[in-house]
Design an enzyme around this catalytic site. Structure first.
Site, PDB file in Angstrom:
ATOM      1  N   CYS A 149      88.430  -9.022  59.401  1.00 41.35           N
ATOM      2  CA  CYS A 149      88.034  -7.467  59.706  1.00 41.35           C
ATOM      3  C   CYS A 149      87.868  -7.750  60.980  1.00 41.35           C
ATOM      4  O   CYS A 149      87.740  -8.464  62.175  1.00 41.35           O
ATOM      5  CB  CYS A 149      86.425  -7.649  59.234  1.00 41.35           C
ATOM      6  N   THR A 150      87.666  -6.306  61.822  1.00 40.91           N
ATOM      7  CA  THR A 150      88.509  -6.081  62.998  1.00 40.91           C
ATOM      8  C   THR A 150      87.169  -6.734  64.079  1.00 40.91           C
ATOM      9  O   THR A 150      87.495  -6.929  64.911  1.00 40.91           O
ATOM     10  CB  THR A 150      88.834  -4.984  63.282  1.00 40.91           C
ATOM     11  N   HIS A 151      85.491  -6.626  63.182  1.00 38.23           N
ATOM     12  CA  HIS A 151      85.080  -7.129  63.626  1.00 38.23           C
ATOM     13  C   HIS A 151      84.962  -8.963  64.456  1.00 38.23           C
ATOM     14  O   HIS A 151      83.872  -9.206  65.563  1.00 38.23           O
ATOM     15  CB  HIS A 151      83.266  -7.523  63.179  1.00 38.23           C
ATOM     16  N   ASP A 167      86.911   3.687  63.602  1.00 35.93           N
ATOM     17  CA  ASP A 167      86.540   2.481  62.355  1.00 35.93           C
ATOM     18  C   ASP A 167      84.894   2.982  62.916  1.00 35.93           C
ATOM     19  O   ASP A 167      84.221   3.960  63.360  1.00 35.93           O
ATOM     20  CB  ASP A 167      87.002   1.268  63.402  1.00 35.93           C
ATOM     21  N   SER A 168      83.987   2.190  61.636  1.00 35.82           N
ATOM     22  CA  SER A 168      82.725   2.891  61.544  1.00 35.82           C
ATOM     23  C   SER A 168      81.866   2.167  62.388  1.00 35.82           C
ATOM     24  O   SER A 168      80.978   2.724  63.320  1.00 35.82           O
ATOM     25  CB  SER A 168      82.734   1.637  60.224  1.00 35.82           C
ATOM     26  N   GLY A 225      81.806  -0.651  53.937  1.00 36.49           N
ATOM     27  CA  GLY A 225      82.235  -1.431  52.958  1.00 36.49           C
ATOM     28  C   GLY A 225      81.132  -1.538  52.144  1.00 36.49           C
ATOM     29  O   GLY A 225      82.128  -1.326  50.852  1.00 36.49           O
ATOM     30  N   GLU A 265      78.008  -5.946  65.231  1.00 33.88           N
ATOM     31  CA  GLU A 265      77.645  -4.469  65.170  1.00 33.88           C
ATOM     32  C   GLU A 265      76.474  -4.964  65.860  1.00 33.88           C
ATOM     33  O   GLU A 265      76.415  -3.796  67.286  1.00 33.88           O
ATOM     34  CB  GLU A 265      77.902  -4.344  64.404  1.00 33.88           C
ATOM     35  N   CYS A 299      90.723  -0.719  61.696  1.00 30.45           N
ATOM     36  CA  CYS A 299      89.601  -0.885  60.617  1.00 30.45           C
ATOM     37  C   CYS A 299      90.186  -1.007  59.470  1.00 30.45           C
ATOM     38  O   CYS A 299      90.973  -0.287  58.713  1.00 30.45           O
ATOM     39  CB  CYS A 299      88.543   0.537  60.207  1.00 30.45           C
ATOM     40  N   ASN A 300      89.711  -2.694  58.634  1.00 31.55           N
ATOM     41  CA  ASN A 300      91.024  -2.797  56.995  1.00 31.55           C
ATOM     42  C   ASN A 300      90.813  -2.126  56.818  1.00 31.55           C
ATOM     43  O   ASN A 300      90.656  -1.731  55.745  1.00 31.55           O
ATOM     44  CB  ASN A 300      90.333  -4.563  56.942  1.00 31.55           C
TER      45      ASN A 300
END
Length: 252
Positions: free
Chosen positions: A177-179, A7-8, A40, A148, A70-71
């Site tokens: 969004c996974t966040h 993921d980012s 993004g 984040e 991550c989407n």
């Protein structure tokens, strides 16, 4: 058994914690990109290159499976990742849980990043799986970045902004969004629809990753952290979330 998550940033914590709960013995590798985060705003080609770099760093650790947690990366990079790593390493993507959310035909709100909201990708999922549900797309500017950095004021402001744009009649909320799964309790508290059912992707993605491993041998329950390809420690901001606290004791 060794599984990597790409993921980012901290969005991968939700799926990592879900895997840890399902298989405490699994060896996990989390490969994120603080040097390039957020992904993004980048072009699809640039997102793909960043995701590939993180995946290649993780693949050096003799993996049994890889999760694109991550989407955004799943939308733009999943095909390239599978072309490079499969069949040797199964690659599992992340898809917003629109299908289960819409199954009852209620009022569905999809919280997602501004780049994903209204995109052809998300509209395609709504057309395919929305059924009889009344679906509303809700952009959440700044929420992933606030999560984040564990910026509590920014998290509260971003959630309030999106909550104001979420129908009070909402029966099901998709965390696109996974966040967002890291702050689902704060989202629930802010909604005018407190009984809304939440639909994240972490549990389903973790279960699918385990299904893709043909013969899952026990591991030692370790956690390896890579930051833009470099060995690192879990970010301090991760410890602001229960999923990060769950993983803290296993870092190597």
């Amino acid at each position: 058994m060794k599984i990597a998550l790409v993921d980012s940033g901290l969005g991968l914590l939700a799926a990592t914690a879900a895997l840890r709960r399902l298989r405490p013995d699994a060896d996990l590798v989390i490969s994120c990109d603080p040097d390039g985060m957020p992904w993004g705003p980048r072009t699809p080609e640039d997102i793909t290159e960043h995701a590939l770099a993180c995946a290649r760093a993780a693949a050096a650790h003799s993996l049994d499976a890889m999760v694109v947690a991550c989407n955004t990366a799943s939308v733009h990079a999943l095909e390239r990742l599978r072309a490079e790593f499969e069949p040797e390493i199964p690659v599992i993507g992340t898809v917003p849980a629109i299908k289960p959310a819409a199954a009852a035909g209620g009022v569905v709100a999809i919280w997602a990043t501004p780049a994903t909201t209204g995109s052809a990708y998300q509209r395609g999922l709504i057309a395919e799986f929305g059924g009889a549900a009344e679906v509303h797309e809700v952009a959440c500017p700044g929420l992933a970045e606030a999560v984040e950095h564990a910026d509590e004021d920014a998290i509260a402001a971003a959630i309030a902004y999106a909550a104001e744009r979420t129908p009070a009649s909402t029966t099901d909320l998709v965390l696109g969004c996974t966040h967002y799964e890291l702050v689902d309790d704060r989202i629930a508290a802010a909604l005018a629809a407190p009984a809304a059912r939440f639909h994240g992707s972490a549990d389903a993605v973790a279960a699918q990753a385990l299904r893709r491993i043909a013969d899952p041998a026990p591991g030692a329950g370790t956690l390896t952290v890579l930051h833009s390809g470099r060995p690192a420690a879990l970010q301090p901001a991760a410890l602001n979330y229960p999923q990060g606290e769950l993983l803290l004791g296993a870092t190597v």
